[in-house]
Scaffold this motif. Structure first.
Motif, mmCIF file in Angstrom:
data_model
loop_
_atom_site.group_PDB
_atom_site.id
_atom_site.type_symbol
_atom_site.label_atom_id
_atom_site.label_comp_id
_atom_site.label_asym_id
_atom_site.label_seq_id
_atom_site.Cartn_x
_atom_site.Cartn_y
_atom_site.Cartn_z
ATOM 1 N N ARG A 16 -19.725 12.943 13.706
ATOM 2 C CA ARG A 16 -20.788 13.931 13.933
ATOM 3 C C ARG A 16 -21.719 14.017 12.732
ATOM 4 O O ARG A 16 -22.932 14.088 12.879
ATOM 5 C CB ARG A 16 -20.190 15.302 14.247
ATOM 6 N N SER A 31 -13.644 12.632 14.323
ATOM 7 C CA SER A 31 -14.780 13.218 15.040
ATOM 8 C C SER A 31 -15.783 13.873 14.106
ATOM 9 O O SER A 31 -16.997 13.670 14.244
ATOM 10 C CB SER A 31 -14.289 14.245 16.063
ATOM 11 N N ASN A 32 -15.289 14.670 13.142
ATOM 12 C CA ASN A 32 -16.230 15.356 12.246
ATOM 13 C C ASN A 32 -17.028 14.369 11.397
ATOM 14 O O ASN A 32 -18.201 14.606 11.098
ATOM 15 C CB ASN A 32 -15.500 16.376 11.371
ATOM 16 N N SER A 63 -23.971 17.103 17.621
ATOM 17 C CA SER A 63 -23.058 18.223 17.829
ATOM 18 C C SER A 63 -21.753 17.736 18.456
ATOM 19 O O SER A 63 -21.646 16.602 18.916
ATOM 20 C CB SER A 63 -23.713 19.256 18.745
ATOM 21 N N SER A 64 -20.792 18.647 18.520
ATOM 22 C CA SER A 64 -19.501 18.330 19.143
ATOM 23 C C SER A 64 -19.673 18.002 20.612
ATOM 24 O O SER A 64 -19.042 17.078 21.139
ATOM 25 C CB SER A 64 -18.546 19.518 19.010
ATOM 26 N N GLN A 80 -18.807 14.624 22.628
ATOM 27 C CA GLN A 80 -17.959 14.667 23.822
ATOM 28 C C GLN A 80 -18.623 13.944 24.989
ATOM 29 O O GLN A 80 -17.985 13.192 25.711
ATOM 30 C CB GLN A 80 -17.658 16.111 24.197
#
Length: 95
Positions: A43, A39-40, A49-50, A54
């Motif tokens: 991003r 995920s990071n 952004s997170s 999402q």
């Protein structure tokens, strides 16, 4: 024991040979890219952004695989997403 003198020209020649060898090694080695991104990494790649990531997961825009609480994204899916949302810019004329 015989004494050998190393000159600046010898060192420069050695430096050139060493740099050429390093370049050959780097160029001959195929670049390996990761197929699965965390995920990071996604991003950072998309500069989002997170919560945006999402939302992409929730609405099905971006598929993922969850293993042990860690979400992985297929790099090919991210590339498809980017190519699928490509917009052709129409030039505007200034009056």
């Amino acid at each position: 024991m015989a004494v050998q003198i190393i000159t600046i020209e010898d060192l420069n020649e050695f430096r050139s040979l060493l740099l050429n060898d390093i370049k050959e090694i780097i160029q001959s080695k195929p670049q390996q890219t990761k197929q699965w991104l965390k995920s990071n990494e996604v991003r950072k790649l998309l500069n989002i952004s997170s919560s945006t990531l999402q939302n992409l997961r929730i609405n099905g825009t971006l598929t993922y695989t969850k293993v042990g609480g860690i979400m992985y994204y297929d790099k090919a899916d991210i590339e498809k997403l980017l190519h699928g949302n490509k917009v052709n810019a129409i030039p505007t004329l200034f009056k």
